[in-house]
Design an enzyme around this catalytic site. Structure first.
Site, PDB file in Angstrom:
ATOM      1  N   GLY A  79       0.791  -1.224   0.000  1.00 56.82           N
ATOM      2  CA  GLY A  79       0.000   0.000   0.000  1.00 56.82           C
ATOM      3  C   GLY A  79       0.823   1.275   0.000  1.00 56.82           C
ATOM      4  O   GLY A  79       0.324   2.339   0.353  1.00 56.82           O
ATOM      5  N   SER A  80       2.090   1.190  -0.467  1.00 56.23           N
ATOM      6  CA  SER A  80       2.908   2.416  -0.419  1.00 56.23           C
ATOM      7  C   SER A  80       2.408   3.461  -1.413  1.00 56.23           C
ATOM      8  O   SER A  80       2.505   4.661  -1.142  1.00 56.23           O
ATOM      9  CB  SER A  80       4.384   2.087  -0.657  1.00 56.23           C
ATOM     10  OG  SER A  80       4.602   1.654  -1.974  1.00 56.23           O
ATOM     11  N   ASN A  81       1.857   3.042  -2.541  1.00 51.25           N
ATOM     12  CA  ASN A  81       1.272   4.023  -3.474  1.00 51.25           C
ATOM     13  C   ASN A  81       0.025   4.658  -2.874  1.00 51.25           C
ATOM     14  O   ASN A  81      -0.186   5.866  -3.007  1.00 51.25           O
ATOM     15  CB  ASN A  81       0.952   3.365  -4.816  1.00 51.25           C
ATOM     16  CG  ASN A  81       2.173   3.266  -5.706  1.00 51.25           C
ATOM     17  OD1 ASN A  81       2.693   4.275  -6.165  1.00 51.25           O
ATOM     18  ND2 ASN A  81       2.661   2.049  -5.909  1.00 51.25           N
ATOM     19  N   ARG A 103      -5.565  -8.182  -8.876  1.00 45.28           N
ATOM     20  CA  ARG A 103      -6.674  -8.975  -9.394  1.00 45.28           C
ATOM     21  C   ARG A 103      -7.003  -8.516 -10.804  1.00 45.28           C
ATOM     22  O   ARG A 103      -6.969  -7.316 -11.089  1.00 45.28           O
ATOM     23  CB  ARG A 103      -7.939  -8.769  -8.532  1.00 45.28           C
ATOM     24  CG  ARG A 103      -7.814  -9.214  -7.107  1.00 45.28           C
ATOM     25  CD  ARG A 103      -7.945 -10.697  -6.946  1.00 45.28           C
ATOM     26  NE  ARG A 103      -9.151 -11.242  -7.551  1.00 45.28           N
ATOM     27  CZ  ARG A 103      -9.307 -12.531  -7.834  1.00 45.28           C
ATOM     28  NH1 ARG A 103      -8.343 -13.393  -7.578  1.00 45.28           N
ATOM     29  NH2 ARG A 103     -10.424 -12.956  -8.377  1.00 45.28           N
ATOM     30  N   ILE A 104      -7.319  -9.469 -11.659  1.00 47.48           N
ATOM     31  CA  ILE A 104      -7.834  -9.121 -12.992  1.00 47.48           C
ATOM     32  C   ILE A 104      -9.319  -8.841 -12.847  1.00 47.48           C
ATOM     33  O   ILE A 104     -10.049  -9.612 -12.210  1.00 47.48           O
ATOM     34  CB  ILE A 104      -7.561 -10.273 -13.988  1.00 47.48           C
ATOM     35  CG1 ILE A 104      -6.054 -10.382 -14.230  1.00 47.48           C
ATOM     36  CG2 ILE A 104      -8.321 -10.039 -15.291  1.00 47.48           C
ATOM     37  CD1 ILE A 104      -5.638 -11.556 -15.074  1.00 47.48           C
ATOM     38  N   ASN A 109      -4.966   2.864 -12.886  1.00 45.06           N
ATOM     39  CA  ASN A 109      -4.050   1.856 -12.345  1.00 45.06           C
ATOM     40  C   ASN A 109      -2.623   2.355 -12.477  1.00 45.06           C
ATOM     41  O   ASN A 109      -2.328   3.218 -13.313  1.00 45.06           O
ATOM     42  CB  ASN A 109      -4.205   0.546 -13.139  1.00 45.06           C
ATOM     43  CG  ASN A 109      -3.307  -0.567 -12.619  1.00 45.06           C
ATOM     44  OD1 ASN A 109      -3.177  -0.760 -11.405  1.00 45.06           O
ATOM     45  ND2 ASN A 109      -2.690  -1.307 -13.515  1.00 45.06           N
ATOM     46  N   HIS A 151       1.216   0.657 -13.111  1.00 42.43           N
ATOM     47  CA  HIS A 151       1.864  -0.594 -13.497  1.00 42.43           C
ATOM     48  C   HIS A 151       3.375  -0.362 -13.507  1.00 42.43           C
ATOM     49  O   HIS A 151       3.839   0.650 -14.040  1.00 42.43           O
ATOM     50  CB  HIS A 151       1.372  -1.040 -14.874  1.00 42.43           C
ATOM     51  CG  HIS A 151       1.959  -2.344 -15.297  1.00 42.43           C
ATOM     52  ND1 HIS A 151       1.559  -3.546 -14.747  1.00 42.43           N
ATOM     53  CD2 HIS A 151       2.935  -2.638 -16.191  1.00 42.43           C
ATOM     54  CE1 HIS A 151       2.264  -4.524 -15.292  1.00 42.43           C
ATOM     55  NE2 HIS A 151       3.104  -3.997 -16.161  1.00 42.43           N
ATOM     56  N   THR A 178      -8.816  -0.459 -19.038  1.00 44.57           N
ATOM     57  CA  THR A 178      -9.771  -1.043 -19.981  1.00 44.57           C
ATOM     58  C   THR A 178      -9.858  -2.536 -19.679  1.00 44.57           C
ATOM     59  O   THR A 178      -9.174  -3.034 -18.776  1.00 44.57           O
ATOM     60  CB  THR A 178      -9.300  -0.841 -21.439  1.00 44.57           C
ATOM     61  OG1 THR A 178      -8.116  -1.630 -21.625  1.00 44.57           O
ATOM     62  CG2 THR A 178      -8.998   0.612 -21.746  1.00 44.57           C
TER      63      THR A 178
END
Ligand code: GAR
Length: 201
Positions: A12-14, A103-104, A119, A121, A153
């Site tokens: 959870g650093s972001n 999770r997808i 998101n 990445h 998306t």
């Protein structure tokens, strides 16, 4: 208030970087926005400790407790909308922020939050979608790596790029040393991208 709901699975650093920036830059008064809740699919996600310490609403939905991906995503949507709707004019979260949420997501989930789902990445997309991005970049001999903030998306790690940061890949780097260098940059670009979205930019 524009409510932000942040989804995490781990450190959870972001998420913490976004919460700190919201406080520092006074998003409440300047942008009429706040981090309303943090939701995790793992009860032991370290980021939940920070969220609770900061008196944020938290929820845990264990995906293993649901019979299907659709069932989990339906429950997740209901929880996000409940937490993100509270105290907001629209009765809906303004932004759903995936921050290491591993999770997808189903097409139904992505469609429900169309235009409100982002998101981060840990690669320079469109290179290295998927997992093990840092080891793959090292194995390919990349001289640069980085991170990307993008709209979500139905295609994994795809969607309009909102911000990116570049770091060098140094001789002797391991996936861990490279990940740490990239993560430092993630903490800069993710709060910045969220702030820009909230200010309509
Ligand atoms: C971050 O490096 C993020 O980019 C990555 O997981 C880490 C979470 O760290 N996300 C993905 O790999 C998504 N496919 P954090 O929990 O400390 O923010």
């Amino acid at each position: 208030m524009k409510n932000i709901v942040i989804l995490i699975s781990g450190g959870g650093s972001n998420m913490a970087a976004i919460v700190k920036q919201a406080e520092k830059a006074d998003w409440a008064h300047r942008l009429g926005a706040r981090v309303a809740a943090v939701v995790s699919n793992k009860a032991d996600a370290q980021g939940l400790v920070f969220a609770r310490e900061h008196r944020l609403a938290t929820a845990v939905l264990d995906h293993k407790a649901y019979p299907s991906r659709d069932a989990f995503d339906a429950a997740l949507m209901a929880e996000i909308d409940r937490l993100g709707g509270a105290g907001s004019m629209a009765g809906q979260p303004a932004l759903v922020v995936l921050a290491g949420f591993m999770r997808i997501l189903t097409p139904g989930f992505v469609a429900h939050y169309a235009g409100r789902l982002v998101n981060i990445h840990p690669s320079l997309l469109p290179a290295f979608a998927g997992l093990n991005t840092h080891q793959r970049a090292i194995d390919e001999g990349c001289k640069f790596a980085g991170a990307t903030v993008h709209r979500v998306t139905t295609e994994l790690d795809h969607g309009q790029i909102l911000d990116q940061a570049v770091v060098p890949v140094l001789p002797g780097d391991t996936a861990a040393t490279l990940a740490a260098r990239v993560l430092t940059q993630e903490h800069i670009i993710y709060p910045r991208a969220v702030e820009r979205l909230l200010s309509g930019g």
